[in-house]
Design a protein around this motif. Structure first.
Motif, short mmCIF file in Angstrom:
data_model
loop_
_atom_site.label_atom_id
_atom_site.label_comp_id
_atom_site.label_asym_id
_atom_site.label_seq_id
_atom_site.Cartn_x
_atom_site.Cartn_y
_atom_site.Cartn_z
N SER A 1 3.15 26.38 -18.43
CA SER A 1 3.77 26.87 -17.18
C SER A 1 4.32 28.27 -17.43
O SER A 1 5.54 28.50 -17.43
N PRO A 2 3.44 29.25 -17.64
CA PRO A 2 3.88 30.57 -18.10
C PRO A 2 4.71 31.35 -17.08
O PRO A 2 5.40 32.31 -17.46
N THR A 3 4.68 30.98 -15.81
CA THR A 3 5.45 31.70 -14.80
C THR A 3 6.71 30.98 -14.37
O THR A 3 7.46 31.47 -13.53
N TRP A 4 6.95 29.79 -14.92
CA TRP A 4 8.10 28.98 -14.51
C TRP A 4 9.32 29.37 -15.33
O TRP A 4 9.38 29.14 -16.54
N LYS B 1 0.86 -1.18 0.00
CA LYS B 1 0.00 0.00 0.00
C LYS B 1 0.89 1.23 0.00
O LYS B 1 1.92 1.25 0.67
N ALA B 2 0.49 2.27 -0.74
CA ALA B 2 1.31 3.47 -0.83
C ALA B 2 0.43 4.70 -0.95
O ALA B 2 -0.72 4.63 -1.39
N VAL B 3 0.98 5.83 -0.56
CA VAL B 3 0.40 7.11 -0.95
C VAL B 3 0.75 7.30 -2.42
O VAL B 3 1.92 7.17 -2.81
N LEU B 4 -0.24 7.58 -3.24
CA LEU B 4 -0.03 7.82 -4.66
C LEU B 4 -0.17 9.32 -4.93
O LEU B 4 -1.16 9.93 -4.50
N ALA B 5 0.79 9.88 -5.64
CA ALA B 5 0.80 11.32 -5.89
C ALA B 5 1.22 11.56 -7.33
O ALA B 5 2.21 11.00 -7.79
N GLY B 6 0.46 12.40 -8.05
CA GLY B 6 0.81 12.62 -9.44
C GLY B 6 0.17 13.85 -10.04
O GLY B 6 -0.68 14.51 -9.43
N PHE B 7 0.60 14.13 -11.27
CA PHE B 7 0.00 15.19 -12.07
C PHE B 7 -0.09 14.71 -13.51
O PHE B 7 0.64 13.81 -13.93
N ASP B 8 -1.05 15.26 -14.27
CA ASP B 8 -1.21 14.93 -15.68
C ASP B 8 -1.45 13.42 -15.84
O ASP B 8 -2.34 12.89 -15.17
N TRP B 9 -0.70 12.71 -16.68
CA TRP B 9 -0.88 11.26 -16.79
C TRP B 9 -0.76 10.61 -15.40
O TRP B 9 -1.43 9.62 -15.11
N GLY B 10 0.10 11.17 -14.57
CA GLY B 10 0.30 10.61 -13.23
C GLY B 10 -0.92 10.76 -12.34
O GLY B 10 -1.24 9.85 -11.57
N THR C 1 -5.51 25.42 -3.91
CA THR C 1 -5.13 26.08 -5.16
C THR C 1 -3.80 26.78 -4.95
O THR C 1 -3.64 27.53 -3.98
N LEU C 2 -2.86 26.57 -5.86
CA LEU C 2 -1.54 27.19 -5.76
C LEU C 2 -1.48 28.35 -6.74
O LEU C 2 -1.41 28.16 -7.97
N MET C 3 -1.54 29.54 -6.21
CA MET C 3 -1.56 30.74 -7.04
C MET C 3 -0.21 30.95 -7.71
O MET C 3 0.85 30.77 -7.11
N GLY C 4 -0.25 31.33 -8.99
CA GLY C 4 0.96 31.66 -9.72
C GLY C 4 1.75 30.46 -10.21
O GLY C 4 2.86 30.61 -10.73
N ILE C 5 1.20 29.24 -10.06
CA ILE C 5 1.90 28.01 -10.43
C ILE C 5 1.26 27.41 -11.67
O ILE C 5 0.05 27.45 -11.85
N GLY C 6 2.10 26.82 -12.54
CA GLY C 6 1.63 26.23 -13.78
C GLY C 6 1.50 24.72 -13.71
O GLY C 6 1.47 24.12 -12.63
N HIS C 7 1.45 24.10 -14.88
CA HIS C 7 1.05 22.71 -15.02
C HIS C 7 1.98 21.72 -14.30
O HIS C 7 1.52 20.75 -13.71
N ASN C 8 3.28 21.94 -14.36
CA ASN C 8 4.25 21.02 -13.77
C ASN C 8 4.40 21.33 -12.28
O ASN C 8 5.47 21.68 -11.79
N LEU C 9 3.32 21.18 -11.55
CA LEU C 9 3.24 21.66 -10.18
C LEU C 9 4.33 21.12 -9.26
O LEU C 9 4.94 21.90 -8.51
N PRO D 1 -3.19 24.02 -10.00
CA PRO D 1 -2.23 25.07 -10.33
C PRO D 1 -2.97 26.22 -11.04
O PRO D 1 -3.52 26.04 -12.12
N GLU D 2 -2.96 27.38 -10.44
CA GLU D 2 -3.79 28.50 -10.91
C GLU D 2 -3.42 28.98 -12.31
O GLU D 2 -4.28 29.39 -13.08
N ARG D 3 -2.14 28.89 -12.69
CA ARG D 3 -1.72 29.38 -14.00
C ARG D 3 -1.68 28.30 -15.08
O ARG D 3 -1.24 28.55 -16.20
N ASP D 4 -2.13 27.12 -14.75
CA ASP D 4 -2.23 26.04 -15.74
C ASP D 4 -3.46 26.29 -16.61
O ASP D 4 -4.57 26.38 -16.09
N PRO D 5 -3.30 26.38 -17.93
CA PRO D 5 -4.47 26.63 -18.78
C PRO D 5 -5.49 25.51 -18.76
O PRO D 5 -6.63 25.70 -19.18
N PHE D 6 -5.11 24.33 -18.26
CA PHE D 6 -6.05 23.21 -18.17
C PHE D 6 -6.86 23.21 -16.88
O PHE D 6 -7.78 22.42 -16.73
N THR D 7 -6.52 24.07 -15.93
CA THR D 7 -7.23 24.08 -14.66
C THR D 7 -8.67 24.55 -14.85
O THR D 7 -8.91 25.63 -15.38
#
Length: 343
Positions: free
Chosen positions: A226-229, A140-149, A317-325, A291-297
Motif C-alpha cells: 500500500s505505497p500511497t497509504w 443469504k448475504a452480500v459477501l465482500a472481501g479482499f485478499d483471503w477475504g 479500478t481505483l487509481m492510487g489505491i493499494g492492497h488494503n482497499l 487497486p491500481e497501486r497494489d503490486p499484486f493487481t
C-alpha cells in the motif's frame, strides 16, 4: 450525500467491463460530504461479539439493524476486521446488517478444540463463514472481501450461490489452483511474493512465532503493498493486536505452505478442493475492484479473470489505491456493496 462524482474525485475510480449500466443503488449517506467518509474516520468498532460456529468460537463486529439485508465483510492477511472500521458504519447507516468476523487464527476467534488441526486451506476457511452464517441465522448475504477475504467470498459464491446474494471481490477471481501454483511466475512477480517463500522455510515459521519479528514483517508488508497509504502507528497497532492469537502463526504458515503444495490439507475437504480445481464460474451479481497501486493487481483492467464471472458484472479500478482497499478507500468499497446489492 456522497455522489458518484465525489467518489471518482476522491479515490480515482474508473470503470471497465461494465454490464450493470444504469443499475445503481442509493448513494451512501454520511455527514453530508465525501470528506466524512475519509479513511480513518473511525478508530474502533463497538463491543465485539462471540458465537460458536462450526469448529470455532468466532469473534465478530456487528453494526446496523438486526433485520436489515446482511453484508459479511471478510479481511485478508496481514490485516483484521479494522480494514472495515470505516466501511461498516456507512453500510449500517444505509440500513444493512453488517457482520465483520475475525478469520480463524485472528483476533478473538478461537478453535473449540485443541485437537483440531490448524488448517488454513481455502475450503476450510470458506466453510467457517458458512457455519457463521448458520449460527447467526443468515440465509443469504452480500459477501465482500479482499485478499483471503476475496478468495473466501469467491468460493462461497461459486460453490454455494444460494447463500450469496451478490459479491464484491477485490482483485477479482482468487480461487487457488494448486496445480497452477506450481508453475513459476515472472521474476518481478515472484519478488512481490517474497514472504510466501520465506514462510516455506523454518526461519519464516520461527519469525511468525516471534512477536517482534512478526510485528516488523507484517508492517513491512503493509508499507510495500500500500505505497500511497499514509497510515499512522496507532492504525497499524490496532490491527497487529489481532496477530497475538495463539493460533496465528500456525494458520498463516499453513495457508501459504498449502498454496505451494508444501503442506497437506485434510481429506475431509478433498471433494470441495476437486471442485475448486476446475475453476468454477461465479454466477451471482458481482462487482470486482482492482487497486491500481497494489503490486499484486494483474494487468489488463480485470481482463485476466473476466470469464470467471458469468452473471451481472461490473469492474472498477481505483487509481492510487493499494492492497488494503476497504481501509484505504472505504467510501468506494461501501458504494460497491450498495450498488451490487441493488441489481
Amino acid at each position: 450525500m456522497i455522489n458518484r462524482r465525489g467518489f471518482g474525485t476522491a479515490v480515482g475510480v474508473s470503470a471497465a467491463a461494465v454490464s450493470l449500466t444504469g443499475v445503481r443503488g442509493p448513494q451512501i449517506a454520511s455527514a453530508a460530504t465525501a470528506a466524512a467518509a475519509a479513511p480513518g474516520t473511525h478508530a474502533a468498532f463497538p463491543q465485539l461479539k462471540q458465537i460458536r460456529a462450526g469448529l470455532l468460537n468466532v469473534g465478530y463486529a456487528e453494526l446496523g439493524p438486526a433485520h436489515g439485508p446482511a453484508v459479511i465483510c471478510l479481511h485478508g492477511w496481514p490485516y483484521d476486521i479494522h480494514s472495515y472500521v470505516d466501511v461498516a458504519p456507512m453500510l449500517a447507516e444505509a440500513g444493512y446488517r453488517v457482520v465483520v468476523p475475525y478469520l480463524r487464527g485472528h483476533g478473538t476467534t478461537r478453535f473449540l478444540s485443541e485437537r483440531t488441526f490448524r488448517n488454513a486451506q481455502q475450503s476450510a476457511i470458506a466453510l467457517d463463514i458458512i457455519a457463521l452464517m448458520d449460527a447467526l441465522k443468515i440465509e443469504k448475504a452480500v459477501l465482500a472481501g479482499f485478499d483471503w477475504g476475496s478468495r473466501t467470498a469467491d468460493i462461497i459464491a461459486a460453490l454455494w450461490p444460494d447463500r450469496c446474494k451478490a459479491l464484491v471481490s477485490v482483485s477479482g477471481y482468487l480461487i487457488t489452483n494448486l496445480e497452477a501454483n506450481l508453475k513459476p511466475l515472472s521474476a518481478s512477480a515472484e519478488h512481490t511474493w517474497w514472504y510466501q517463500y520465506y514462510f516455506a522455510t523454518e526461519r519464516g515459521r520461527l519469525a511468525m512465532e516471534d512477536k517482534t519479528l512478526r510485528h516488523d514483517l507484517t508492517r513491512l508488508v503493509w508499507e510495500t503493498v500500500s505505497p500511497t497509504w499514509d497510515f499512522d502507528d496507532a492504525t497499524f497497532e490496532r490491527t497487529a493486536a489481532a496477530f497475538d492469537n495463539p493460533d496465528y502463526a500456525a494458520v498463516v504458515i499453513h495457508n501459504y505452505r498449502w498454496r505451494l503444495g508444501l503442506a497437506d490439507g485434510e481429506h475431509r475437504y478433498d471433494a470441495l478442493e476437486r471442485r475448486l480445481a476446475t475453476r468454477p464460474v461465479i454466477e451471482v451479481p458481482t462487482i470486482t475492484l482492482d487497486p491500481e497501486r497494489d503490486p499484486f493487481t494483474a494487468p489488463g483492467n480485470g481482463a485476466s479473470y473476466r470469464d470467471r464471472f458469468t452473471g451481472a458484472y461490473e469492474h472498477r479500478t481505483l487509481m492510487g489505491i493499494g492492497h488494503n482497499l476497504p481501509q484505504e478507500a472505504p467510501a468506494a468499497f461501501a458504494q460497491a456493496v450498495v450498488d451490487v446489492s441493488h441489481i
